[in-house]
Design a protein around this motif. Structure first.
Motif, PDB file in Angstrom:
ATOM      1  N   PHE A  47       0.982  -1.398   0.055  1.00 52.83           N
ATOM      2  CA  PHE A  47       0.067   0.073   0.024  1.00 52.83           C
ATOM      3  C   PHE A  47       0.659   1.079  -0.199  1.00 52.83           C
ATOM      4  CE2 PHE A  47      -3.105  -2.933   2.251  1.00 52.83           C
ATOM      5  CZ  PHE A  47      -3.527  -2.993   1.638  1.00 52.83           C
ATOM      6  N   TYR A  48       0.379   2.198  -0.643  1.00 50.20           N
ATOM      7  CA  TYR A  48       1.230   3.712  -0.664  1.00 50.20           C
ATOM      8  C   TYR A  48       0.006   4.957  -0.928  1.00 50.20           C
ATOM      9  CZ  TYR A  48       4.453   0.987  -3.486  1.00 50.20           C
ATOM     10  OH  TYR A  48       4.640   0.105  -4.472  1.00 50.20           O
ATOM     11  N   HIS A 103      -0.656   9.091  -7.013  1.00 48.51           N
ATOM     12  CA  HIS A 103      -1.944   9.327  -6.773  1.00 48.51           C
ATOM     13  C   HIS A 103      -1.579   8.213  -5.231  1.00 48.51           C
ATOM     14  CE1 HIS A 103      -6.392   8.257  -5.259  1.00 48.51           C
ATOM     15  NE2 HIS A 103      -6.689   8.715  -6.709  1.00 48.51           N
ATOM     16  N   PRO A 104      -2.460   9.033  -4.068  1.00 52.88           N
ATOM     17  CA  PRO A 104      -3.052   8.552  -3.404  1.00 52.88           C
ATOM     18  C   PRO A 104      -3.375   7.604  -2.378  1.00 52.88           C
ATOM     19  CG  PRO A 104      -4.340   9.956  -3.486  1.00 52.88           C
ATOM     20  CD  PRO A 104      -3.267  10.159  -4.375  1.00 52.88           C
ATOM     21  N   GLY A 123      -2.862  -0.335  -9.271  1.00 56.48           N
ATOM     22  CA  GLY A 123      -3.759   0.181  -9.178  1.00 56.48           C
ATOM     23  C   GLY A 123      -4.256   1.548  -8.427  1.00 56.48           C
ATOM     24  N   ILE A 124      -5.304   2.102  -8.798  1.00 56.72           N
ATOM     25  CA  ILE A 124      -5.619   2.933  -7.825  1.00 56.72           C
ATOM     26  C   ILE A 124      -7.431   3.615  -7.571  1.00 56.72           C
ATOM     27  CG2 ILE A 124      -3.184   4.455  -8.449  1.00 56.72           C
ATOM     28  CD1 ILE A 124      -5.574   6.412 -10.442  1.00 56.72           C
ATOM     29  N   ILE A 133      -6.459   0.708 -13.408  1.00 61.36           N
ATOM     30  CA  ILE A 133      -4.769  -0.393 -13.251  1.00 61.36           C
ATOM     31  C   ILE A 133      -4.029   0.526 -14.240  1.00 61.36           C
ATOM     32  CG2 ILE A 133      -3.938  -2.644 -13.641  1.00 61.36           C
ATOM     33  CD1 ILE A 133      -6.602  -2.709 -11.692  1.00 61.36           C
ATOM     34  N   ILE A 134      -2.782   0.523 -13.777  1.00 59.62           N
ATOM     35  CA  ILE A 134      -2.093   1.760 -14.254  1.00 59.62           C
ATOM     36  C   ILE A 134      -0.594   0.829 -14.777  1.00 59.62           C
ATOM     37  CG2 ILE A 134      -2.492   3.594 -13.354  1.00 59.62           C
ATOM     38  CD1 ILE A 134      -0.516   3.490 -10.870  1.00 59.62           C
TER      39      ILE A 134
END
Length: 221
Positions: A47-48, A103-104, A123-124, A133-134
């Protein structure tokens, strides 16, 4: 435009307190499961940003594992997803990172089976239960999951795009958006095709038979 109606802003029917941190996380996990195509033997999640700070309190951890177990956002089994995964013999690991990301609400998922096959996606969660999905296995992309999306992993050879397009034409399937990414010239490439209609199993089977195609999957909204 990310929202098509007031219901997109309100968010989906879901288990959990937050459409971004719970429903969005579940959908990221479920897309990973769909692409992987089977139950994994190991789940590794990082997680970010905001996810890293609040994932326990907001249920992001149980939601993303629930999605990987193929539970929908409203499935009550999500609350027990981590223990259910362990009962199935699935190893689950969580990590947090202070790395700066775009992105948070970002999560990275690695899925592995006993034969060593693996999938890694990032993903974000962009709000209202919507996601993007990036990245898939190192390929940068932008997959919203708002339309049926065909994912074709293939060798970088001429004629592959035409071959897949011809199959979609045969089944009267219209392409809404398309992008292709490759690691290097002549190496692996990923075709991402959003369609206006569902892609039938028979079309997927035909695409798999095209020379130099490695794998074919479809993500449904």
């Amino acid at each position: 435009m990310k929202y098509r109606s007031v219901f997109d802003i309100i968010g989906p029917v879901m288990i959990g307190p937050s459409s971004s941190h719970t429903a969005g996380a579940a959908r990221i996990g479920r897309v990973a499961r769909t692409i992987f195509g089977k139950q994994p033997d190991a789940i590794d999640i990082t997680f970010y940003g905001s996810f890293a700070q609040t994932y326990r309190g907001h249920g992001t951890d149980i939601a993303i594992v629930g999605g990987i177990l193929d539970f929908d956002t409203f499935d009550k089994r999500i609350v027990d997803s981590i223990s259910l995964a362990k009962e199935l013999g699935i190893a689950v690991l969580f990590h947090v990172s202070d790395e700066e990301v775009g992105h948070p609400n970002t999560a990275r998922i690695k899925l592995t089976d006993k034969d060593g096959e693996n999938l890694e996606i990032a993903g974000i969660s962009i709000g209202g239960g919507k996601i993007e999905i990036i990245e898939i296995n190192g390929f940068p992309l932008k997959l919203s999951g708002n339309a049926p999306t065909l994912l074709v992993l293939h060798e970088d050879r001429y004629g592959l795009i035409a071959g897949v397009s011809n199959i979609l034409t045969k089944y009267a399937i219209n392409i809404g958006a398309m992008e292709v990414a490759r690691r290097d010239k002549g190496s692996e490439a990923l075709m991402v095709i959003e369609t206006d209609q569902e892609v039938p199993r028979s079309a997927l089977d035909e695409a798999k038979k095209i020379p130099y195609v490695i794998s074919v999957s479809v993500v449904m909204p």
